[in-house]
Design a protein around this motif. Structure first.
Motif, short mmCIF file in Angstrom:
data_model
loop_
_atom_site.label_atom_id
_atom_site.label_comp_id
_atom_site.label_asym_id
_atom_site.label_seq_id
_atom_site.Cartn_x
_atom_site.Cartn_y
_atom_site.Cartn_z
N ARG A 59 -0.72 -3.18 8.11
CA ARG A 59 0.25 -2.44 7.28
C ARG A 59 1.03 -1.39 8.06
NH1 ARG A 59 -0.97 -6.17 4.81
NH2 ARG A 59 -1.56 -6.36 2.61
N LEU A 92 6.03 0.39 10.14
CA LEU A 92 5.60 -0.15 8.86
C LEU A 92 5.85 -1.65 8.84
CD1 LEU A 92 7.25 2.60 6.62
CD2 LEU A 92 4.89 2.54 7.46
N LYS A 94 6.43 -4.69 6.59
CA LYS A 94 6.84 -4.97 5.22
C LYS A 94 6.35 -6.34 4.76
CE LYS A 94 9.19 -1.13 4.77
NZ LYS A 94 8.78 -0.09 3.81
N ALA A 95 6.32 -6.53 3.43
CA ALA A 95 5.82 -7.79 2.87
C ALA A 95 6.65 -8.99 3.31
CB ALA A 95 5.80 -7.68 1.34
N ASP A 96 7.94 -8.76 3.60
CA ASP A 96 8.81 -9.86 4.03
C ASP A 96 8.75 -10.11 5.53
OD1 ASP A 96 10.17 -7.69 5.03
OD2 ASP A 96 11.96 -7.95 3.81
N ARG A 98 9.31 -7.87 7.98
CA ARG A 98 10.09 -6.95 8.81
C ARG A 98 9.22 -5.84 9.40
NH1 ARG A 98 13.70 -3.84 5.94
NH2 ARG A 98 12.41 -4.29 4.12
N ARG A 99 9.57 -5.45 10.63
CA ARG A 99 8.94 -4.32 11.29
C ARG A 99 9.92 -3.16 11.26
NH1 ARG A 99 7.40 -7.38 16.91
NH2 ARG A 99 5.63 -8.65 16.20
N VAL A 100 9.55 -2.10 10.57
CA VAL A 100 10.45 -0.97 10.38
C VAL A 100 9.90 0.27 11.07
CG1 VAL A 100 11.59 0.52 8.70
CG2 VAL A 100 11.25 -1.91 8.18
N ARG A 252 3.43 6.39 3.46
CA ARG A 252 4.34 5.27 3.72
C ARG A 252 3.60 3.97 4.00
NH1 ARG A 252 8.93 8.95 6.91
NH2 ARG A 252 9.08 10.41 5.16
N GLY A 255 1.45 3.38 0.36
CA GLY A 255 2.17 3.43 -0.91
C GLY A 255 1.55 4.38 -1.91
#
Length: 278
Positions: A59, A92, A94-96, A98-100, A252, A255
């Motif tokens: 996560r 972070l 993401k569920a889709d 992506r690395r943010v 973050r 959640g």
């Protein structure tokens, strides 16, 4: 597939990181029994391979030196805050997929000051001109109305601070490190230097100092912070910064908000009080 969720701190060296203590304290308080948080020794060369091996249970990552800039090419996007200082301390997943990349050091610094009642200052001074100094400038862009004087050891560092000030919208003036005792009269002094670098300034603390933010947390207090407190000045320490930025990371990554600031700080203080042999 396991429902366990993973997070960790990466860096080199990493053995003495307090991040696992802080994040695990948050998980315990929030009753997140399916979350784990570990530390991994990872340098710049090993980072791409490490990230490629991470599975869907991951996560988030906390990043310390020397990875805050090295990670940027490996990400799908980064926040405006991270872009403003070209430094990512939080990743972070993401569920889709992506690395943010994000930066919680800057809002963490602002939050640590706000906790002590420092919401706005007319001017400020920064001791040092390394990577932490650019984050300090970014934090000051939110709370300082006027000039920021940065005390530096070289012309190259001075030029870098001017550039950061221009990018961040902060009015920067640089001064020689030899004159650093003049910084101590500012309404807010942010010390961003390594351990021992400000010890010689301790005897120059004015009779009625304002606020010192010393980003170190071990050893603590620094000679400057101890003298500052003895003269009745307000002191914000590196543990305050570490906890506030970790609070934002926990929120973050999981959640869940608000993260348990008091419990995290308490565990951080306990960890710092332990003998090194433990």
């Amino acid at each position: 597939m396991s429902d366990n969720k993973k997070a960790a701190v990466l860096g080199s060296p990493i053995a003495h990181s307090l991040s696992p203590v802080l994040h695990r304290a948050a998980y315990a308080e929030l009753r997140l029994a399916d979350w784990t948080y570990d530390r991994f020794e990872v340098d710049e060369a090993a980072l791409p391979g490490f990230m490629e091996r991470l599975g869907p249970e991951w996560r988030g990552l906390s990043l310390t030196m020397p990875l805050k800039r090295a990670v940027i090419p490996l990400l799908d996007e980064i926040s405006d805050v991270a872009a403003s200082v070209e430094a990512v301390n939080t990743v972070l997943f993401k569920a889709d997929g992506r690395r943010v990349g994000d930066n919680t050091d800057i809002p963490g610094m602002v939050a640590a000051l706000n906790e002590r009642g420092i919401a706005k200052v007319e001017t400020a001074a920064i001791l040092g001109a390394g990577a932490t100094a650019s984050s300090a400038l970014a934090a000051l862009s939110r709370i300082c109305d006027g000039e920021v004087v940065v005390y530096v050891r070289s012309r190259a560092r001075a030029a870098e601070m001017y550039e950061w000030g221009s990018r961040l919208g902060v009015e920067v003036r640089t001064a020689e490190w030899a004159d650093a005792e003049q910084a101590l009269r500012a309404p807010l002094v942010i010390a961003t230097t390594p351990a021992g670098a400000t010890d010689a300034l301790a005897m120059s603390v004015p009779e009625k100092p304002a606020t010192l933010f010393d980003v170190l947390y071990d050893p603590w207090p620094t000679a400057l912070a101890a003298r500052w407190s003895a003269h009745g000045g307000a002191v914000v320490g590196g543990l305050d910064l570490l906890v506030h930025q970790a609070v934002l990371q926990v929120e973050r990554m999981t959640g869940r908000a608000p993260a348990p600031l008091a419990a995290m700080r308490a565990q951080g203080e306990i960890a710092l009080a332990r003998p090194v042999s433990e």
